[in-house]
Design a protein around this motif. Structure first.
Motif, mmCIF file in Angstrom:
data_model
loop_
_atom_site.group_PDB
_atom_site.id
_atom_site.type_symbol
_atom_site.label_atom_id
_atom_site.label_comp_id
_atom_site.label_asym_id
_atom_site.label_seq_id
_atom_site.Cartn_x
_atom_site.Cartn_y
_atom_site.Cartn_z
ATOM 1 N N ASP A 141 -11.981 3.787 18.986
ATOM 2 C CA ASP A 141 -12.134 4.341 18.113
ATOM 3 C C ASP A 141 -11.446 5.056 16.282
ATOM 4 O O ASP A 141 -11.923 4.757 15.528
ATOM 5 C CB ASP A 141 -13.753 5.136 18.407
ATOM 6 N N GLY A 142 -10.554 5.519 17.406
ATOM 7 C CA GLY A 142 -10.067 6.858 16.524
ATOM 8 C C GLY A 142 -8.528 5.780 15.952
ATOM 9 O O GLY A 142 -9.407 6.307 14.611
ATOM 10 N N SER A 143 -8.729 4.895 16.178
ATOM 11 C CA SER A 143 -7.162 4.551 15.905
ATOM 12 C C SER A 143 -7.532 3.184 14.765
ATOM 13 O O SER A 143 -6.728 2.586 13.943
ATOM 14 C CB SER A 143 -6.735 3.959 16.810
ATOM 15 N N VAL A 144 -8.808 2.911 14.875
ATOM 16 C CA VAL A 144 -9.126 1.244 14.195
ATOM 17 C C VAL A 144 -10.110 1.559 13.638
ATOM 18 O O VAL A 144 -9.451 0.673 12.378
ATOM 19 C CB VAL A 144 -9.895 0.706 15.471
ATOM 20 N N TYR A 181 -2.174 19.947 14.014
ATOM 21 C CA TYR A 181 -3.063 17.875 14.517
ATOM 22 C C TYR A 181 -3.877 17.811 13.151
ATOM 23 O O TYR A 181 -4.097 16.822 12.359
ATOM 24 C CB TYR A 181 -4.190 17.971 15.061
ATOM 25 N N GLY A 182 -3.957 19.275 12.002
ATOM 26 C CA GLY A 182 -5.140 18.912 10.925
ATOM 27 C C GLY A 182 -3.711 18.053 10.199
ATOM 28 O O GLY A 182 -4.247 16.748 9.244
ATOM 29 N N ALA A 183 -2.602 18.181 9.582
ATOM 30 C CA ALA A 183 -1.611 17.947 9.097
ATOM 31 C C ALA A 183 -1.553 16.398 9.517
ATOM 32 O O ALA A 183 -1.603 15.414 8.527
ATOM 33 C CB ALA A 183 -0.781 18.747 9.243
ATOM 34 N N PHE A 184 -1.274 16.248 10.615
ATOM 35 C CA PHE A 184 -1.405 14.642 10.658
ATOM 36 C C PHE A 184 -2.549 13.871 10.619
ATOM 37 O O PHE A 184 -3.043 12.528 11.097
ATOM 38 C CB PHE A 184 -1.202 14.273 12.534
ATOM 39 N N GLY A 185 -3.841 14.700 11.443
ATOM 40 C CA GLY A 185 -4.781 13.539 11.289
ATOM 41 C C GLY A 185 -4.955 13.121 10.022
ATOM 42 O O GLY A 185 -5.251 12.595 9.352
ATOM 43 N N ALA A 186 -4.693 13.610 8.567
ATOM 44 C CA ALA A 186 -4.960 13.878 7.300
ATOM 45 C C ALA A 186 -3.450 12.711 7.122
ATOM 46 O O ALA A 186 -4.157 11.543 5.949
ATOM 47 C CB ALA A 186 -4.298 14.960 6.183
ATOM 48 N N MET A 221 -2.549 9.955 8.880
ATOM 49 C CA MET A 221 -2.634 8.674 9.557
ATOM 50 C C MET A 221 -4.339 8.764 9.200
ATOM 51 O O MET A 221 -4.709 7.742 9.404
ATOM 52 C CB MET A 221 -3.405 9.569 11.208
ATOM 53 N N LEU A 222 -4.795 9.365 8.661
ATOM 54 C CA LEU A 222 -5.672 8.766 7.683
ATOM 55 C C LEU A 222 -5.985 8.462 6.376
ATOM 56 O O LEU A 222 -5.714 7.525 6.344
ATOM 57 C CB LEU A 222 -7.355 9.880 7.617
ATOM 58 N N PRO A 277 10.014 4.642 7.386
ATOM 59 C CA PRO A 277 10.731 5.910 7.331
ATOM 60 C C PRO A 277 9.769 7.377 7.504
ATOM 61 O O PRO A 277 10.015 7.810 8.508
ATOM 62 C CB PRO A 277 11.734 6.626 6.736
ATOM 63 N N THR A 278 8.516 7.011 6.645
ATOM 64 C CA THR A 278 7.516 8.227 7.083
ATOM 65 C C THR A 278 7.620 8.051 8.510
ATOM 66 O O THR A 278 7.035 9.368 8.974
ATOM 67 C CB THR A 278 6.532 7.848 6.244
ATOM 68 N N ILE A 279 7.088 7.318 9.016
ATOM 69 C CA ILE A 279 5.857 6.917 10.508
ATOM 70 C C ILE A 279 6.942 6.843 11.115
ATOM 71 O O ILE A 279 6.239 7.974 11.850
ATOM 72 C CB ILE A 279 4.980 5.562 9.734
#
Length: 467
Positions: A34-37, A285-290, A292-293, A370-372
């Motif tokens: 759910d989180g990734s899709v 995880y806050g920075a990473f979550g932003a 990934m969205l 490169p970013t990812i």
């Protein structure tokens, strides 16, 4: 022998650890999928409902809010009432509300169903891991947990590809149908092969704490969501902020008053390392979550990517994490966690800075890739040492609680980050790219700050070796 004892004995005789592992993988995969899709479906959801930026934020946060606030309570309820029972209840809630999400006739119905999904995930996630701990022992337990984690990462990798194809060919409601066979399989296997387990006398059913945490995070999230859309605090935003802070203060008081019976015993924070690890988790995880969205959303909305292409674009992340994380865990056990937890977030920050290469006319290989890739490398270096360090920073009797709290902190970081992205999500075209670059640069600063936390606060952590 009482009828209940006989029933428990019968369940124990038919229990099978291998099928228990599969049942737990299927159940926990619901949350990972759910989180990734959802990231590749958000633009289509927004368009179908004619929704605004705040609405898109709540499609994510309506799920993250109850998951963040109730994760610890879900584990405590499993200890108290039975982990198998709570796994079944949580999986059933998740499956049923997934169907409601797919059939939602309006956005409010979708948001309500998403919140119910978060409740279901908060019940099933901690109890799936607890059931594995009960079903396996010795070296087999470590292997089982490793397979469980790897399967979750693999599900998260495949889901955006399948979800992107479904969004492009069938429509976004179809992404929620993916959950139905997973939920049904988990329920049938748990009923047939999983033995009940509980912790006699477990007393952390902290309902007051759970209610106050949910209300506090909800008020804070709502206030930040309103602020992020306009960049100023309206009366409604100020009222929500004040209420959220008051509820969180009341939550801290209740946790202090309940002592060791609290959902989050405050004595855990006497250790500098435990506090530092959770601060690092929140920031990273806050920075990473932003990121990934934003990355799939920008690629689809203004970059000309299809949902399938956006799903493929994110593939370096799960590939690296699945293949290299075990090696990083072993390396951190030899050299200690401070170095990887300092270096990893710095590399993540560097990857976020590379987002300046992403533009409307850049190719995938010179822009998004490169970013990812660099972000994925940094997270791969940090994740395994972070998990092991959390377990090693507390006494053995508090390991399960510390792990659950750290998971809740990670999701709270994503919750707050999503609430702050309103003005970016509301933009289009070149303005969206400009807002995206600014948000990624801020996220890079937050990730770098988490590296500083590791450098200054994480001394003397012992790594937890696999059982």
């Amino acid at each position: 022998m009482s009828p209940r004892d006989a029933s428990d004995g019968a369940r124990a005789r038919k229990a099978d650890p291998r099928w228990t592992l599969l049942a737990c993988i299927l159940a926990s995969s619901l949350s990972f999928v759910d989180g990734s899709v959802l990231s590749v479906a958000l633009p289509a959801i927004r368009e179908s409902y004619g929704a605004g930026a705040q609405d898109v934020q709540w499609v994510v946060n309506a799920y993250l809010l109850p998951l963040s606030a109730l994760l610890l309570l879900g584990g405590a309820l499993g200890d108290h009432f039975g982990r198998r029972r709570l796994l079944l209840i949580g999986t059933s809630i998740f499956g049923a509300t997934s169907l409601v999400c797919a059939l939602a006739p309006s956005l409010p119905v979708l948001l309500a169903a998403r919140a119910a999904q978060g409740v279901g995930a908060a019940l099933l996630l901690p109890n799936s891991l607890a059931l594995l701990n009960a079903a396996f022992s010795g070296p087999k337990r470590g292997r089982a947990v490793g397979i469980w984690a790897a399967a979750g990462a693999a599900a998260a990798a495949i889901a955006p590809l399948i979800g992107g194809w479904l969004v492009g060919t069938v429509g976004w409601p179809a992404i929620f149908y993916i959950n139905l066979p997973l939920a049904l399989g988990a329920i049938l296997l748990a009923l047939r092969f999983v033995a009940e387990s509980r912790e006699p006398g477990a007393g952390r059913t902290d309902y007051a704490g759970a209610l106050l945490a949910t209300a506090g995070l909800g008020g804070l999230t709502y206030a930040l969501t309103l602020w992020s859309a306009t960049r100023h605090f309206t009366n409604a935003a100020l009222a929500a902020l004040a209420a959220g802070l008051a509820f969180l203060a009341a939550f801290m008081f209740v946790e202090y008053w309940r002592g060791q019976r609290a959902m989050m015993p405050l004595t855990l924070f006497r250790g500098r390392c435990f506090s530092g690890l959770n601060l690092l988790t929140f920031l990273l995880y806050g920075a990473f979550g932003a990121a990934m969205l934003l990355i799939p959303y920008v690629l689809i909305t203004s970059g000309g990517y299809s949902p399938v292409q956006a799903g493929l674009a994110m593939l370096p992340l799960p590939v690296l994490m699945t293949s290299i994380s075990p090696t990083m865990g072993g390396l951190a056990a030899k050299i200690g966690p401070r170095a990887p937890l300092t270096v990893g977030p710095l590399i993540v920050a560097g990857g976020m800075m590379l987002s300046s290469l992403v533009s409307s006319d850049s190719s995938y290989w010179t822009g998004a890739f490169p970013t990812i890739l660099v972000m994925a490398l940094g997270m791969t270096i940090a994740v395994a040492p972070l998990t092991a360090s959390v377990l090693g920073s507390v006494e053995e009797k508090h390991v399960a609680m510390a792990s659950g709290f750290n998971s809740a902190v990670a999701r709270t970081g994503g919750l707050i980050a999503t609430a702050l992205l309103g003005s970016v999500l509301a933009s289009k075209g070149e303005r969206l790219f400009a807002g995206f670059h600014a948000a990624m640069f801020v996220s890079a600063g937050v990730a770098a700050l988490s590296s500083l936390v590791a450098l200054t606060m994480l001394g003397g952590i012992r790594m937890k070796k696999a059982a």
